[in-house]
Design a protein around this motif. Structure first.
Motif, PDB file in Angstrom:
ATOM      1  N   PRO A   1      17.935  69.933 -52.451  1.00 22.12           N
ATOM      2  CA  PRO A   1      19.224  69.321 -52.120  1.00 22.12           C
ATOM      3  C   PRO A   1      20.414  70.139 -52.606  1.00 22.12           C
ATOM      4  N   TYR A   2      20.149  71.087 -53.498  1.00 20.38           N
ATOM      5  CA  TYR A   2      21.223  71.838 -54.122  1.00 20.38           C
ATOM      6  C   TYR A   2      21.603  73.074 -53.329  1.00 20.38           C
TER       7      TYR A   2
ATOM      8  N   GLU B   1      22.467  52.092 -45.563  1.00 22.10           N
ATOM      9  CA  GLU B   1      23.157  53.161 -46.281  1.00 22.10           C
ATOM     10  C   GLU B   1      22.881  54.506 -45.620  1.00 22.10           C
ATOM     11  N   LEU B   2      21.616  54.672 -45.203  1.00 21.04           N
ATOM     12  CA  LEU B   2      21.223  55.899 -44.521  1.00 21.04           C
ATOM     13  C   LEU B   2      22.031  56.073 -43.242  1.00 21.04           C
ATOM     14  N   GLU B   3      22.064  55.002 -42.435  1.00 21.16           N
ATOM     15  CA  GLU B   3      22.786  55.077 -41.154  1.00 21.16           C
ATOM     16  C   GLU B   3      24.265  55.377 -41.408  1.00 21.16           C
ATOM     17  N   ASP B   4      24.769  54.757 -42.468  1.00 15.89           N
ATOM     18  CA  ASP B   4      26.171  54.937 -42.819  1.00 15.89           C
ATOM     19  C   ASP B   4      26.476  56.395 -43.163  1.00 15.89           C
ATOM     20  N   ARG B   5      25.605  56.969 -43.991  1.00 15.34           N
ATOM     21  CA  ARG B   5      25.847  58.355 -44.406  1.00 15.34           C
ATOM     22  C   ARG B   5      25.719  59.304 -43.235  1.00 15.34           C
ATOM     23  N   VAL B   6      24.757  59.026 -42.339  1.00 17.37           N
ATOM     24  CA  VAL B   6      24.600  59.879 -41.161  1.00 17.37           C
ATOM     25  C   VAL B   6      25.870  59.817 -40.316  1.00 17.37           C
ATOM     26  N   SER B   7      26.376  58.600 -40.101  1.00 15.43           N
ATOM     27  CA  SER B   7      27.578  58.454 -39.280  1.00 15.43           C
ATOM     28  C   SER B   7      28.754  59.180 -39.915  1.00 15.43           C
ATOM     29  N   ARG B   8      28.892  59.027 -41.239  1.00 16.13           N
ATOM     30  CA  ARG B   8      30.021  59.673 -41.903  1.00 16.13           C
ATOM     31  C   ARG B   8      29.918  61.193 -41.809  1.00 16.13           C
ATOM     32  N   MET B   9      28.681  61.681 -42.005  1.00 21.02           N
ATOM     33  CA  MET B   9      28.482  63.121 -41.941  1.00 21.02           C
ATOM     34  C   MET B   9      28.780  63.641 -40.540  1.00 21.02           C
ATOM     35  N   MET B  10      28.350  62.895 -39.527  1.00 23.04           N
ATOM     36  CA  MET B  10      28.594  63.341 -38.149  1.00 23.04           C
ATOM     37  C   MET B  10      30.089  63.391 -37.869  1.00 23.04           C
ATOM     38  N   LYS B  11      30.796  62.383 -38.360  1.00 25.41           N
ATOM     39  CA  LYS B  11      32.247  62.386 -38.160  1.00 25.41           C
ATOM     40  C   LYS B  11      32.870  63.590 -38.855  1.00 25.41           C
ATOM     41  N   LYS B  12      32.372  63.855 -40.066  1.00 24.85           N
ATOM     42  CA  LYS B  12      32.952  64.932 -40.871  1.00 24.85           C
ATOM     43  C   LYS B  12      32.839  66.282 -40.186  1.00 24.85           C
ATOM     44  N   VAL B  13      31.731  66.510 -39.483  1.00 25.76           N
ATOM     45  CA  VAL B  13      31.565  67.804 -38.809  1.00 25.76           C
ATOM     46  C   VAL B  13      32.082  67.762 -37.374  1.00 25.76           C
TER      47      VAL B  13
ATOM     48  N   ALA C   1      25.716  69.603 -40.295  1.00 23.22           N
ATOM     49  CA  ALA C   1      25.585  68.241 -40.832  1.00 23.22           C
ATOM     50  C   ALA C   1      24.274  68.088 -41.583  1.00 23.22           C
ATOM     51  N   ARG C   2      23.198  68.638 -41.007  1.00 23.94           N
ATOM     52  CA  ARG C   2      21.891  68.543 -41.668  1.00 23.94           C
ATOM     53  C   ARG C   2      21.924  69.259 -43.012  1.00 23.94           C
ATOM     54  N   ALA C   3      22.604  70.423 -43.053  1.00 21.82           N
ATOM     55  CA  ALA C   3      22.629  71.193 -44.297  1.00 21.82           C
ATOM     56  C   ALA C   3      23.485  70.511 -45.362  1.00 21.82           C
ATOM     57  N   LEU C   4      24.527  69.782 -44.935  1.00 23.78           N
ATOM     58  CA  LEU C   4      25.492  69.287 -45.915  1.00 23.78           C
ATOM     59  C   LEU C   4      25.256  67.861 -46.369  1.00 23.78           C
ATOM     60  N   ILE C   5      24.351  67.144 -45.689  1.00 20.48           N
ATOM     61  CA  ILE C   5      24.272  65.700 -45.960  1.00 20.48           C
ATOM     62  C   ILE C   5      23.780  65.406 -47.375  1.00 20.48           C
ATOM     63  N   MET C   6      23.087  66.364 -48.015  1.00 22.88           N
ATOM     64  CA  MET C   6      22.622  66.121 -49.380  1.00 22.88           C
ATOM     65  C   MET C   6      23.611  66.607 -50.419  1.00 22.88           C
ATOM     66  N   ASN C   7      24.822  66.958 -49.998  1.00 22.71           N
ATOM     67  CA  ASN C   7      25.853  67.485 -50.901  1.00 22.71           C
ATOM     68  C   ASN C   7      25.372  68.690 -51.694  1.00 22.71           C
ATOM     69  N   PRO C   8      24.966  69.737 -51.003  1.00 24.94           N
ATOM     70  CA  PRO C   8      24.508  70.924 -51.727  1.00 24.94           C
ATOM     71  C   PRO C   8      25.683  71.676 -52.337  1.00 24.94           C
ATOM     72  N   ALA C   9      25.357  72.567 -53.271  1.00 26.08           N
ATOM     73  CA  ALA C   9      26.403  73.410 -53.855  1.00 26.08           C
ATOM     74  C   ALA C   9      26.434  74.759 -53.153  1.00 26.08           C
ATOM     75  N   LEU C  10      25.245  75.257 -52.801  1.00 26.50           N
ATOM     76  CA  LEU C  10      25.138  76.599 -52.241  1.00 26.50           C
ATOM     77  C   LEU C  10      24.664  76.520 -50.789  1.00 26.50           C
TER      78      LEU C  10
END
Lengths: 342, 248
Positions: free
Chosen positions: A105-106, A142-154, A179-188
């Motif tokens: 996830p990092y 919560e999962l659906e929510d995060r997916v939706s937010r991530m999709m909006k963000k990108v 979106a797939r890469a960022l949804i876990m809040n990675p650093a790198l």
């Protein structure tokens, strides 16, 4: 060789002597090993949090191999990749793959080809949600929510979540990959030619998206590219690779305004100018060196206009030059003042 | 009053006269009903056989493609050895292993297993080739970088990419199974009377005398040909239906 840490904050990533050699086997029944391809050889650099490091070079120079070795998509042959994980340095090359899962996830990767990097049989929702499901980070609403937010963000519409990747254009697919890469809040994030396969107009959108996300989420990028104008736009520092080695590493401005290594100069001179009256002054001839059959000295020597006897006999180390840059060239210091025209 | 679709009524003034649609065999059995009953066994051998083939082929082929390296080499060479065996003598040998005093049901399962032991290699090759190709796709690498387990990568990302191939390969093995059962039973190594299968029915056609004088005993052959063709067409149809890249 030795790179000293001058900066006070701890680097997010320290790459020390990273090598990836691919064995070459003879034909026939016994398949003896007859050589190695040094796809990436003795790679060293530090990466500060929030920084964008560009990794440029010709095809076959080992950019992708280096990027993938850092993330342990392929196992490096030697060297250390020290990731600063929650103020806890971890060597990614030594760690067992079961423990690696916790670190996934990092650090994430954005792929070059948005057509092959998305599973054609999964919906957008399944693709973007998969990291969270694998790491059991969220479920249900919560999962659906995060997916939706991530999709909006990108920049994707959440109502397109039930569609399959083939219904999207290249740029939109790349957004799904982001979106797939960022949804876990990675650093790198390693961006492996993340915009090379896109149209120029879409490239700009995706690059701007990557920059916005970097500011918003404090991401650190390793940006692998061969398009120098893109690199100039997005990167803080640039490492130039040739035949598996980093031959110059410096800040973007230094690289573009005052390249020190003859290869960097040649690479910059190959960038086409939008002005049709300006003639192309390509100074680079010959083929890129074969990493399976390198010359004894500097790999670039056969193509270099400034080569000396020393260049053909001894491999130059990546040395720190007075102005804080690193160049691997026996003749490098003498070249500092020469500026390419245009 | 009895109603008959067709038939003979009071032939030779006998009230119980019968009509055999496809004629009878040497014991006076109705061949038509025996063919229908024989279809139960001949068709189910193929269907049960592919279940075993499916698991063997998918697991062995999957390991071969996913693990690669020496394991892959070993499995592929083993498959070549199995394929290099002459089929008939091997069937003879494996058929002879089954004790003569086994009940027909046991023999039936024995035959199915013998047939699938030979049949999985084709599917294993298809699976191995596909996994080998898809393993290096970017989305498989992406799944690995997300931290997905091997099982998740195989079942969620790799296998869905070639289910259509598996279905087609399996459908096309069914005719082979049916023909295998028929040949074995015809040679007297598979099922034996009183069990009825198409192969068993054909045992009556062992010599030219019979074929010349009672040609209707060859009628099971027509059913075998039609069934095999049907499964081949089904396989083709499924391939067209399941292939996402074919033009619609």
């Amino acid at each position: 060789m030795n790179i000293k840490q001058k900066d006070t904050p701890t680097p997010l990533l320290q790459v020390r002597g990273l090598c990836k050699y691919f064995p070459v086997y003879s034909k026939g029944f016994l398949r003896k090993q007859i050589g190695v391809v040094k796809a990436s050889d003795n790679i060293n650099f530090n990466l500060m949090p929030g920084e964008t490091l560009g990794l440029v070079g010709e095809s076959g120079s080992g950019k992708t191999t280096t990027g993938r070795s850092i993330l342990r998509a392929i196992k490096p042959s030697a060297g250390e990749v020290i990731l600063n994980y929650k103020n806890n340095p971890i060597d990614l090359t030594k760690i067992h793959h079961k423990d690696l899962k916790k670190l996934r996830p990092y650090m994430q990767m954005i792929f070059q080809d948005p057509f092959s990097s998305l599973n054609p049989r999964m919906t957008v929702r399944d693709i973007v949600a998969e990291p969270l499901i694998i790491h059991k980070m969220a479920k249900g609403s919560e999962l659906e929510d995060r997916v939706s937010r991530m999709m909006k963000k990108v920049g994707l519409k959440p109502e397109h979540r039930t569609r399959y990747p083939h219904a999207f254009s290249g740029g939109q697919r790349q957004r799904i990959g982001i979106a797939r890469a960022l949804i876990m809040n990675p650093a790198l994030i390693v961006c492996d030619e993340a915009v090379s396969a896109l149209d120029v107009s879409v490239q700009a959108q995706v690059i701007n998206l990557l920059q916005d996300l970097q500011q918003e989420l404090g991401l650190t990028y390793i940006f692998i590219a061969h398009d120098l104008s893109v690199v100039k736009h997005i990167c803080d520092r640039v490492a130039v690779m040739y035949a598996g080695k980093i031959i110059e590493i410096a800040s973007t401005n230094d690289i573009f305004d005052n390249p020190m290594h003859p290869y960097t100069k040649a690479l910059l001179s190959a960038v086409p100018s939008p002005d049709p009256d300006q003639p192309m002054n390509m100074s680079l001839s010959g083929e890129v060196a074969d990493p399976g059959n390198l010359p004894p000295g500097c790999a670039f020597a056969p193509r270099c206009e400034l080569r000396s006897d020393e260049c053909e006999q001894r491999i130059p180390d990546l040395e720190q030059k007075p102005n804080g840059r690193y160049v691997a060239c026996h003749r490098g210091t003498g070249l500092r003042d020469s500026v390419i025209p245009g | 009053m009895q109603h008959h679709f067709f038939g003979v009524k009071n032939y030779n003034n006998k009230s119980n006269s019968v009509f055999f649609f496809f004629g009878g065999d040497k014991y006076g059995h109705d061949l038509f009903s025996r063919i229908l009953y024989g279809a139960r066994i001949s068709l189910s051998v193929g269907l049960i056989g592919i279940v075993i083939t499916f698991f063997l082929g998918l697991i062995i082929g999957g390991i071969s493609g996913y693990v690669g390296g020496r394991t892959d080499n070993f499995i592929q060479r083993s498959i070549e050895i199995i394929n290099a065996f002459p089929k008939l003598p091997l069937w003879l040998a494996l058929g002879a292993v089954m004790p003569a005093d086994w009940s027909p049901l046991k023999v039936y399962f024995g035959i199915t297993i013998v047939l699938s032991m030979m049949g999985w290699t084709g599917l294993a090759r298809v699976v191995r080739g596909k996994i080998l190709a898809l393993r290096e796709e970017d989305y498989a690498v992406a799944a690995r970088l997300l931290g997905a387990s091997h099982g998740r990568i195989i079942f969620r990302h790799l296998i869905p990419g070639f289910t259509s191939h598996i279905i087609v390969a399996l459908t096309l093995t069914v005719p082979g199974m049916i023909l295998g059962e028929t040949s074995l039973s015809f040679l007297g190594l598979g099922l034996r009377p009183p069990v009825v299968s198409w192969g068993v029915l054909l045992q009556d056609c062992m010599n030219m005398q019979v074929v010349a004088n009672y040609p209707w005993l060859l009628l099971p052959v027509v059913f075998i040909i039609v069934t095999v063709l049907c499964f081949n067409f089904l396989g083709d149809g499924l391939r067209d239906a399941a292939d996402p890249y074919s033009s619609r």
